[in-house]
Design a protein around this motif. Sequence first.
Motif, PDB file in Angstrom:
ATOM      1  N   TYR A 131       0.834  -1.213   0.000  1.00 45.10           N
ATOM      2  CA  TYR A 131       0.000   0.000   0.000  1.00 45.10           C
ATOM      3  C   TYR A 131       0.869   1.264   0.000  1.00 45.10           C
ATOM      4  CZ  TYR A 131      -4.513  -2.343   0.466  1.00 45.10           C
ATOM      5  OH  TYR A 131      -5.650  -3.095   0.213  1.00 45.10           O
ATOM      6  N   ASP A 132       1.961   1.224   0.793  1.00 47.59           N
ATOM      7  CA  ASP A 132       2.869   2.373   0.818  1.00 47.59           C
ATOM      8  C   ASP A 132       3.607   2.527  -0.519  1.00 47.59           C
ATOM      9  OD1 ASP A 132       2.472   3.603   3.357  1.00 47.59           O
ATOM     10  OD2 ASP A 132       3.486   1.915   4.325  1.00 47.59           O
ATOM     11  N   ASN A 133       3.965   1.399  -1.131  1.00 51.74           N
ATOM     12  CA  ASN A 133       4.641   1.447  -2.434  1.00 51.74           C
ATOM     13  C   ASN A 133       3.798   2.208  -3.456  1.00 51.74           C
ATOM     14  OD1 ASN A 133       6.920   0.020  -1.716  1.00 51.74           O
ATOM     15  ND2 ASN A 133       6.139  -1.959  -2.394  1.00 51.74           N
ATOM     16  N   TRP A 134       2.511   1.908  -3.458  1.00 53.30           N
ATOM     17  CA  TRP A 134       1.644   2.549  -4.456  1.00 53.30           C
ATOM     18  C   TRP A 134       1.590   4.061  -4.256  1.00 53.30           C
ATOM     19  CZ3 TRP A 134       0.204   2.272  -9.098  1.00 53.30           C
ATOM     20  CH2 TRP A 134      -0.851   3.052  -9.584  1.00 53.30           C
ATOM     21  N   LEU A 135       1.601   4.490  -2.996  1.00 54.46           N
ATOM     22  CA  LEU A 135       1.608   5.938  -2.722  1.00 54.46           C
ATOM     23  C   LEU A 135       2.863   6.588  -3.309  1.00 54.46           C
ATOM     24  CD1 LEU A 135       0.285   5.967   0.956  1.00 54.46           C
ATOM     25  CD2 LEU A 135      -0.906   6.864  -1.068  1.00 54.46           C
ATOM     26  N   GLY A 136       3.983   5.855  -3.280  1.00 57.45           N
ATOM     27  CA  GLY A 136       5.219   6.359  -3.879  1.00 57.45           C
ATOM     28  C   GLY A 136       5.049   6.586  -5.378  1.00 57.45           C
ATOM     29  N   ARG A 137       4.389   5.661  -6.031  1.00 53.69           N
ATOM     30  CA  ARG A 137       4.150   5.805  -7.477  1.00 53.69           C
ATOM     31  C   ARG A 137       3.230   6.988  -7.770  1.00 53.69           C
ATOM     32  NH1 ARG A 137       4.412  -0.341  -9.971  1.00 53.69           N
ATOM     33  NH2 ARG A 137       6.600  -0.011 -10.427  1.00 53.69           N
ATOM     34  N   VAL A 138       2.175   7.083  -7.001  1.00 52.33           N
ATOM     35  CA  VAL A 138       1.189   8.145  -7.228  1.00 52.33           C
ATOM     36  C   VAL A 138       1.822   9.530  -7.056  1.00 52.33           C
ATOM     37  CG1 VAL A 138      -0.860   9.213  -6.218  1.00 52.33           C
ATOM     38  CG2 VAL A 138      -0.871   6.781  -6.765  1.00 52.33           C
ATOM     39  N   ARG A 139       2.731   9.640  -6.085  1.00 54.80           N
ATOM     40  CA  ARG A 139       3.390  10.932  -5.837  1.00 54.80           C
ATOM     41  C   ARG A 139       4.177  11.414  -7.055  1.00 54.80           C
ATOM     42  NH1 ARG A 139       3.551   9.532  -0.249  1.00 54.80           N
ATOM     43  NH2 ARG A 139       5.314   8.126  -0.480  1.00 54.80           N
ATOM     44  N   ALA A 140       4.667  10.465  -7.860  1.00 52.81           N
ATOM     45  CA  ALA A 140       5.484  10.822  -9.027  1.00 52.81           C
ATOM     46  C   ALA A 140       4.631  11.166 -10.255  1.00 52.81           C
ATOM     47  CB  ALA A 140       6.443   9.676  -9.362  1.00 52.81           C
ATOM     48  N   TYR A 141       3.334  10.895 -10.187  1.00 54.75           N
ATOM     49  CA  TYR A 141       2.476  11.065 -11.373  1.00 54.75           C
ATOM     50  C   TYR A 141       2.367  12.528 -11.824  1.00 54.75           C
ATOM     51  CZ  TYR A 141      -1.652  10.581 -14.420  1.00 54.75           C
ATOM     52  OH  TYR A 141      -2.532  10.626 -15.481  1.00 54.75           O
ATOM     53  N   PRO A 142       2.191  13.506 -10.916  1.00 52.37           N
ATOM     54  CA  PRO A 142       2.094  14.897 -11.381  1.00 52.37           C
ATOM     55  C   PRO A 142       3.340  15.353 -12.156  1.00 52.37           C
ATOM     56  CG  PRO A 142       1.329  14.726  -9.110  1.00 52.37           C
ATOM     57  CD  PRO A 142       1.936  13.400  -9.451  1.00 52.37           C
ATOM     58  N   VAL A 143       4.512  14.881 -11.727  1.00 54.86           N
ATOM     59  CA  VAL A 143       5.758  15.256 -12.411  1.00 54.86           C
ATOM     60  C   VAL A 143       5.783  14.625 -13.812  1.00 54.86           C
ATOM     61  CG1 VAL A 143       8.286  15.212 -12.281  1.00 54.86           C
ATOM     62  CG2 VAL A 143       6.938  15.364 -10.185  1.00 54.86           C
ATOM     63  N   TRP A 144       5.370  13.360 -13.885  1.00 50.74           N
ATOM     64  CA  TRP A 144       5.285  12.685 -15.192  1.00 50.74           C
ATOM     65  C   TRP A 144       4.367  13.476 -16.131  1.00 50.74           C
ATOM     66  CZ3 TRP A 144       1.557  10.998 -18.472  1.00 50.74           C
ATOM     67  CH2 TRP A 144       1.969  10.179 -19.531  1.00 50.74           C
ATOM     68  N   ALA A 145       3.224  13.908 -15.603  1.00 47.49           N
ATOM     69  CA  ALA A 145       2.246  14.621 -16.430  1.00 47.49           C
ATOM     70  C   ALA A 145       2.789  15.965 -16.909  1.00 47.49           C
ATOM     71  CB  ALA A 145       0.944  14.813 -15.649  1.00 47.49           C
ATOM     72  N   ASP A 146       3.527  16.668 -16.034  1.00 50.60           N
ATOM     73  CA  ASP A 146       4.117  17.951 -16.451  1.00 50.60           C
ATOM     74  C   ASP A 146       5.089  17.743 -17.611  1.00 50.60           C
ATOM     75  OD1 ASP A 146       2.683  19.429 -14.642  1.00 50.60           O
ATOM     76  OD2 ASP A 146       4.275  19.534 -13.132  1.00 50.60           O
ATOM     77  N   THR A 147       5.881  16.668 -17.535  1.00 50.33           N
ATOM     78  CA  THR A 147       6.818  16.356 -18.631  1.00 50.33           C
ATOM     79  C   THR A 147       6.061  16.000 -19.903  1.00 50.33           C
ATOM     80  OG1 THR A 147       8.450  15.570 -17.036  1.00 50.33           O
ATOM     81  CG2 THR A 147       8.747  14.862 -19.314  1.00 50.33           C
ATOM     82  N   ALA A 148       4.992  15.220 -19.755  1.00 54.70           N
ATOM     83  CA  ALA A 148       4.188  14.844 -20.921  1.00 54.70           C
ATOM     84  C   ALA A 148       3.627  16.094 -21.610  1.00 54.70           C
ATOM     85  CB  ALA A 148       3.047  13.907 -20.501  1.00 54.70           C
ATOM     86  N   ILE A 149       3.122  17.023 -20.816  1.00 51.32           N
ATOM     87  CA  ILE A 149       2.574  18.270 -21.374  1.00 51.32           C
ATOM     88  C   ILE A 149       3.675  19.061 -22.083  1.00 51.32           C
ATOM     89  CG2 ILE A 149       1.631  20.546 -20.737  1.00 51.32           C
ATOM     90  CD1 ILE A 149      -0.077  19.039 -18.600  1.00 51.32           C
TER      91      ILE A 149
END
Length: 558
Positions: A119-137
């Motif tokens: 469960y904690d691992n998944w939170l680590g992934r989710v935290r990185a998603y906004p940064v991924w999206a900024d790069t995608a944009i």
Amino acid sequence: MFEKYWDERAQLFPLEATAQGDNRYNDLLPNDGTQAYREAQRQFFQQYLDELKKFDRAKLSTVDQVSYDIFRYEMQMRLEGLKQLSWMMPFSQFNGLPISLAQYGAGTGNQPFKTTQDYDNWLGRVRAYPVWADTAISNMRRGMRAGVVLPRPLVEKMLPQLQAMVTADASKSIFYGPVTKFPAAVSAADQQRLTAAYQQAISQQVVPTYQKLHDFLKNEYLPKARTTTGISAVPGGEGMYRYAVKYWTTTDRTPDQIYQTGLAEVKRIRQEMEKIKNEVGFKGDLQAFFTYLNTDPKFMPFKTPEEVLNVYRGIQARIDPNLKKMFGRVPKTGFEVRQTEAFRAATASAQYNRGLPDGSRPGIFYVPIVDATKYNVTRGMDALFLHEAIPGHHYQISLQQENTALPKFRRFNGYSAFSEGWALYVESLGQDLGVYTDPYQRMGALNTEMHRAIRLVVDVGMHHKGMTREQAIQYMRENRSIDEQGATAEIERYMAMPGQALSYKTGQMHILGLRSKYQKQLGPKFKLSAFHDELLANAAMPLAIAEKTMDAWAARQR
């Protein structure tokens, strides 16, 4: 070297590692759109290509020579792929992180949710998603300036997909799924802490990121999206398509050669369809027969999704006795039939998700059912099951993963031309397996094969010959029984993934050719089950290497 390569690769591609049951990096979500990440990949693949060349191939065992050839091919194709401009189009309506993140986060997919650490691992992934999206944009903006952009109809499909992830109430989000079913291993105190953390992550990271992607696409990107259909319309697009054709077919066949094969196959299968139309006594032309199959209520007997799924489960029971005659080896990995999640059902195709060789996750055949009352039995349900499930993808992928004699890069790697070619090939075994027992089932099987033949024409047509989206949809509807919505979703899939649709028929025809060659060579010594077992024992590989290994097998049989 192979061990070291696979071990290091997992950190570079942690989502793939998770899918394969390697849980060391389940908290990582790399920002894979950056130039630095692409450079890290380039160095990684180049380093291993250089290391491979230090070995004298002639001194290796036969098995290692095959591994050497596959590995060299893989490194070269990866390095070539990194030169393409596809990073400017980081996701589409059909694939990419915004879709796969929801599949991982739902709690029913590849990401494990069995322990507190999970469960904690998944939170680590989710935290990185906004940064991924900024790069995608940022990358998509660069694409807008360079003219490397997605076609407008695809962007229009992406908007509702992204909007579906935006919810004011965190507990209504698909990402809340794991919180609704904590396993006993997670303590009460951790459950309380994680529930709050998931609510916060959904409302502060997940939802705003999907909203941001949605608004960017709608306000900035959509006005700049292209009105052309094929990839050749973008700068460098011809080269991108040539690479895609080679990557997906693993052959040196030209787009024009593939196109001609497609036309010939469409013509041949149409003739077979005409025979069935006459056999059932239908009086109109083939187009009218398609309309009849698409619209007559008797071909849509279902009321609930469960009824559809039960037909697929019944096919498994019917073919089981005959499978034993055609296969000496059977996978140990479990298998399930499930309905595709609602958020992606409208644009999804039926698909297989691999299981894990340790038995902790079954192979899953996902069936998209938007409206059960419109689900048509003449779509080729038998053929679809053989292809996506048993003995198609489930047998091929599970036997490959379970084969511990092979290095991991072969056990867990895939080549679409081989695996999709195999899955389409096994559709031709239907009558021997005890299905296709009436003309409508046979028509369904022809319909699915025709679908793969049409792909050769429309994929090359759109990306190389200037065929428009509308012409491609019309061509598909003229040559097989499919409704407008189905044809549109398919054609838009090929627009999103140039070349991928070529792998099925290319691989199938290659495998049929090998079988025919060895039947002639070996005569009474040819055993179909031995041919199948050998083909699957070697795991997926580029078609030319597969032929070389099978030639050696045939020589041993003689």
